[in-house]
Design an enzyme around this catalytic site. Sequence first.
Site, PDB file in Angstrom:
ATOM      1  N   GLU A  12     -32.679  17.202 -77.860  1.00  0.00           N
ATOM      2  CA  GLU A  12     -31.502  17.238 -78.869  1.00  0.00           C
ATOM      3  C   GLU A  12     -30.786  15.870 -79.440  1.00  0.00           C
ATOM      4  OE1 GLU A  12     -28.946  20.273 -77.283  1.00  0.00           O
ATOM      5  OE2 GLU A  12     -27.111  18.775 -77.368  1.00  0.00           O
ATOM      6  N   HIS A  49     -20.078  32.817 -69.173  1.00  0.00           N
ATOM      7  CA  HIS A  49     -20.957  31.530 -70.294  1.00  0.00           C
ATOM      8  C   HIS A  49     -20.502  32.436 -71.644  1.00  0.00           C
ATOM      9  CE1 HIS A  49     -22.691  28.224 -72.298  1.00  0.00           C
ATOM     10  NE2 HIS A  49     -23.749  29.436 -72.799  1.00  0.00           N
ATOM     11  N   ARG A  87     -40.585  14.164 -57.484  1.00  0.00           N
ATOM     12  CA  ARG A  87     -41.219  14.263 -59.223  1.00  0.00           C
ATOM     13  C   ARG A  87     -41.108  15.854 -60.323  1.00  0.00           C
ATOM     14  NH1 ARG A  87     -42.300   8.933 -57.669  1.00  0.00           N
ATOM     15  NH2 ARG A  87     -40.272   7.551 -57.269  1.00  0.00           N
ATOM     16  N   GLU A 135     -24.675  34.493 -77.516  1.00  0.00           N
ATOM     17  CA  GLU A 135     -26.419  34.315 -77.771  1.00  0.00           C
ATOM     18  C   GLU A 135     -26.952  34.444 -78.749  1.00  0.00           C
ATOM     19  OE1 GLU A 135     -25.952  30.946 -76.955  1.00  0.00           O
ATOM     20  OE2 GLU A 135     -25.113  31.019 -74.515  1.00  0.00           O
ATOM     21  N   HIS A 155     -19.774  25.742 -78.184  1.00  0.00           N
ATOM     22  CA  HIS A 155     -20.138  25.387 -76.691  1.00  0.00           C
ATOM     23  C   HIS A 155     -19.378  24.559 -76.396  1.00  0.00           C
ATOM     24  CE1 HIS A 155     -23.636  27.856 -76.734  1.00  0.00           C
ATOM     25  NE2 HIS A 155     -24.203  27.553 -75.666  1.00  0.00           N
ATOM     26  N   HIS A 172     -17.353  25.891 -73.744  1.00  0.00           N
ATOM     27  CA  HIS A 172     -17.304  25.009 -72.306  1.00  0.00           C
ATOM     28  C   HIS A 172     -15.894  24.954 -71.800  1.00  0.00           C
ATOM     29  CE1 HIS A 172     -22.172  23.901 -72.321  1.00  0.00           C
ATOM     30  NE2 HIS A 172     -21.743  25.331 -72.393  1.00  0.00           N
ATOM     31  N   ARG A 196     -32.090  19.803 -82.768  1.00  0.00           N
ATOM     32  CA  ARG A 196     -31.807  21.145 -81.687  1.00  0.00           C
ATOM     33  C   ARG A 196     -29.489  21.212 -81.400  1.00  0.00           C
ATOM     34  NH1 ARG A 196     -34.355  21.781 -75.883  1.00  0.00           N
ATOM     35  NH2 ARG A 196     -33.059  23.099 -74.805  1.00  0.00           N
ATOM     36  N   ASN A 229     -25.963  24.117 -80.039  1.00  0.00           N
ATOM     37  CA  ASN A 229     -24.427  24.107 -79.241  1.00  0.00           C
ATOM     38  C   ASN A 229     -23.053  25.320 -79.706  1.00  0.00           C
ATOM     39  OD1 ASN A 229     -26.522  22.716 -77.222  1.00  0.00           O
ATOM     40  ND2 ASN A 229     -25.677  20.936 -78.615  1.00  0.00           N
ATOM     41  N   LYS A 266     -33.808  23.180 -71.271  1.00  0.00           N
ATOM     42  CA  LYS A 266     -32.803  22.506 -70.194  1.00  0.00           C
ATOM     43  C   LYS A 266     -32.276  22.724 -68.973  1.00  0.00           C
ATOM     44  CE  LYS A 266     -30.026  21.166 -74.303  1.00  0.00           C
ATOM     45  NZ  LYS A 266     -28.684  21.386 -75.260  1.00  0.00           N
ATOM     46  N   LYS A 303     -35.706  29.828 -81.562  1.00  0.00           N
ATOM     47  CA  LYS A 303     -35.309  28.292 -80.350  1.00  0.00           C
ATOM     48  C   LYS A 303     -36.582  27.339 -80.015  1.00  0.00           C
ATOM     49  CE  LYS A 303     -32.810  26.918 -76.569  1.00  0.00           C
ATOM     50  NZ  LYS A 303     -32.000  27.270 -75.220  1.00  0.00           N
TER      51      LYS A 303
HETATM   52  P1  NAD Z   1     -25.919  34.309 -64.486  1.00  0.00           P
HETATM   53  O1  NAD Z   1     -27.118  33.801 -63.901  1.00  0.00           O
HETATM   54  O2  NAD Z   1     -24.436  34.351 -63.241  1.00  0.00           O
HETATM   55  O3  NAD Z   1     -25.906  35.875 -64.577  1.00  0.00           O
HETATM   56  C1  NAD Z   1     -24.663  37.147 -64.446  1.00  0.00           C
HETATM   57  C2  NAD Z   1     -24.786  37.774 -63.870  1.00  0.00           C
HETATM   58  O4  NAD Z   1     -25.435  38.149 -63.635  1.00  0.00           O
HETATM   59  C3  NAD Z   1     -25.282  37.339 -62.002  1.00  0.00           C
HETATM   60  O5  NAD Z   1     -23.969  37.923 -61.008  1.00  0.00           O
HETATM   61  C4  NAD Z   1     -26.324  38.265 -61.377  1.00  0.00           C
HETATM   62  O6  NAD Z   1     -26.764  38.183 -59.960  1.00  0.00           O
HETATM   63  C5  NAD Z   1     -26.805  38.755 -62.432  1.00  0.00           C
HETATM   64  N1  NAD Z   1     -28.029  39.687 -62.732  1.00  0.00           N
HETATM   65  C6  NAD Z   1     -28.923  38.895 -63.126  1.00  0.00           C
HETATM   66  N2  NAD Z   1     -30.047  39.290 -63.816  1.00  0.00           N
HETATM   67  C7  NAD Z   1     -29.473  40.721 -63.263  1.00  0.00           C
HETATM   68  C8  NAD Z   1     -30.426  42.291 -64.101  1.00  0.00           C
HETATM   69  N3  NAD Z   1     -31.677  41.888 -63.587  1.00  0.00           N
HETATM   70  N4  NAD Z   1     -29.390  43.308 -63.132  1.00  0.00           N
HETATM   71  C9  NAD Z   1     -28.243  43.021 -63.031  1.00  0.00           C
HETATM   72  N5  NAD Z   1     -27.889  41.661 -62.326  1.00  0.00           N
HETATM   73  C10 NAD Z   1     -28.591  40.794 -62.643  1.00  0.00           C
HETATM   74  O7  NAD Z   1     -25.744  33.999 -65.467  1.00  0.00           O
HETATM   75  P2  NAD Z   1     -26.751  34.643 -67.869  1.00  0.00           P
HETATM   76  O8  NAD Z   1     -25.264  34.451 -68.452  1.00  0.00           O
HETATM   77  O9  NAD Z   1     -27.848  34.628 -67.063  1.00  0.00           O
HETATM   78  O10 NAD Z   1     -26.950  32.417 -67.165  1.00  0.00           O
HETATM   79  C11 NAD Z   1     -25.283  31.801 -67.775  1.00  0.00           C
HETATM   80  C12 NAD Z   1     -25.441  30.642 -67.663  1.00  0.00           C
HETATM   81  O11 NAD Z   1     -27.177  30.544 -68.507  1.00  0.00           O
HETATM   82  C13 NAD Z   1     -24.229  29.432 -67.599  1.00  0.00           C
HETATM   83  O12 NAD Z   1     -24.785  28.657 -66.370  1.00  0.00           O
HETATM   84  C14 NAD Z   1     -25.089  28.385 -68.724  1.00  0.00           C
HETATM   85  O13 NAD Z   1     -24.555  27.402 -68.895  1.00  0.00           O
HETATM   86  C15 NAD Z   1     -27.024  28.778 -68.661  1.00  0.00           C
HETATM   87  N6  NAD Z   1     -26.827  29.007 -69.971  1.00  0.00           N
HETATM   88  C16 NAD Z   1     -28.358  27.761 -70.104  1.00  0.00           C
HETATM   89  C17 NAD Z   1     -29.189  27.994 -70.968  1.00  0.00           C
HETATM   90  C18 NAD Z   1     -29.605  26.780 -70.976  1.00  0.00           C
HETATM   91  O14 NAD Z   1     -30.658  26.107 -72.228  1.00  0.00           O
HETATM   92  N7  NAD Z   1     -30.164  26.052 -70.244  1.00  0.00           N
HETATM   93  C19 NAD Z   1     -28.823  28.496 -72.559  1.00  0.00           C
HETATM   94  C20 NAD Z   1     -27.903  29.037 -72.583  1.00  0.00           C
HETATM   95  C21 NAD Z   1     -26.973  29.286 -70.888  1.00  0.00           C
HETATM   96 ZN    ZN Z   2     -25.303  29.062 -74.747  1.00  0.00          ZN
END
Ligand code: NAD
Ligand code: ZN
Length: 316
Positions: free
Chosen positions: A226, A252, A113, A177, A237, A241, A230, A234, A135, A216
């Site tokens: 949200e 993304h 938990r 973003e 998005h 999405h 908040r 989106n 999130k 943020k």
């Molecule tokens: P990701 O985590 O898949 O990373 C993108 C790629 O970069 C991957 O292949 C990873 O292995 C590589 N990578 C990571 N760090 C690296 C580094 N320092 N050097 C080289 N390569 C590296 O994708 P992302 O774009 O970071 O995140 C997208 C995800 O985030 C989506 O699933 C989205 O839904 C989520 N997201 C969440 C929130 C939230 O508020 N929680 C907000 C925006 C996006």
């Molecule tokens: Zn996003």
Amino acid sequence: MQIIEVNTKSRPSKVYCGEGAAEKFSELYAGCDAFVVTDANVARLYAARIGELFPHAPVCVVPAGERSKNRNTLFKILDAMFAAQLHRSSVVVALGGGVIGDMAGLAAALYMRGTRLVQVPTTLLAQVDSSVGGKTAIDYAGVKNAVGAFYQPETVLCDPAFLHTLPPREVKCGLGEVLKTGILDAAIGEKLQENRGRLSDLSYLSELAADCIRFKARIVAEDERESGARRCLNLGHTTGHALELAYGRRSHGEYVLIGMWLESFIAEREGVCTPAHAQYVRDTVALVQPRIPVFKDARACVKYALLDKKNSARGA
Ligand code: NAD
Ligand code: ZN
């Protein structure tokens, strides 16, 4: 180094932002049991660094990319946490991009938990956005982020040193973003327009990261779950999405860019914003996404948009 406070009701967190932020871990968590979750790319690129930053911590490595953001990987992480005999005061470190942050964050929320959580974002997207705000989620039943929890990290260590190995395409995703934040916040928007020539300069981007995090943090503190303010985060998005689920070839951040461009037309047509503002949104998107691809199957996208969890009512 800048320290930004995210004053949410459930758990306030602190974001350390700047060169050397990752090194703060040993100072802040001396004597704690750490457990690192990362992906295969980060594990390969930063093998030695992980050993230095988190000596003795078990490291759970999962496949990289959105396709592994699912229940199998989530349970693989939970299995590894049980195998490591973590307790509730152990510290789960999410070291990676948004995929790792979301999944390790959810595992931390679920295990017994709730264990302690530290986000160490390694992509631009994760540094400017996903590591902050609490999130967490996995994709499920064909819906993005369908199973998740709001679970605030105690600490976010936002270190620009990780950005040097990012491929240009991942920088562009993070910019999705960043531009979203610039559209929502006039001061950041102005800075972006003035510095349009510096959008691939990593030191400039890490300066901007602090601005985006501060923005943020303010919104999340006002509306953690949200139900009001908040929702603005989106932008782009719902459409993004839906395209991501229907087409899946981009990531993304790129779909957020395309989503904002498409939503500007919808907003203009529905009278939600002025034509001039809609054009401003498109001009801002064009700073990094000058050509918008053609998507032929609108019906598939509408189906996915209707499944989006942000809908409060189902249309036809
Ligand atoms: P990701 O985590 O898949 O990373 C993108 C790629 O970069 C991957 O292949 C990873 O292995 C590589 N990578 C990571 N760090 C690296 C580094 N320092 N050097 C080289 N390569 C590296 O994708 P992302 O774009 O970071 O995140 C997208 C995800 O985030 C989506 O699933 C989205 O839904 C989520 N997201 C969440 C929130 C939230 O508020 N929680 C907000 C925006 C996006
Ligand atoms: Zn996003």
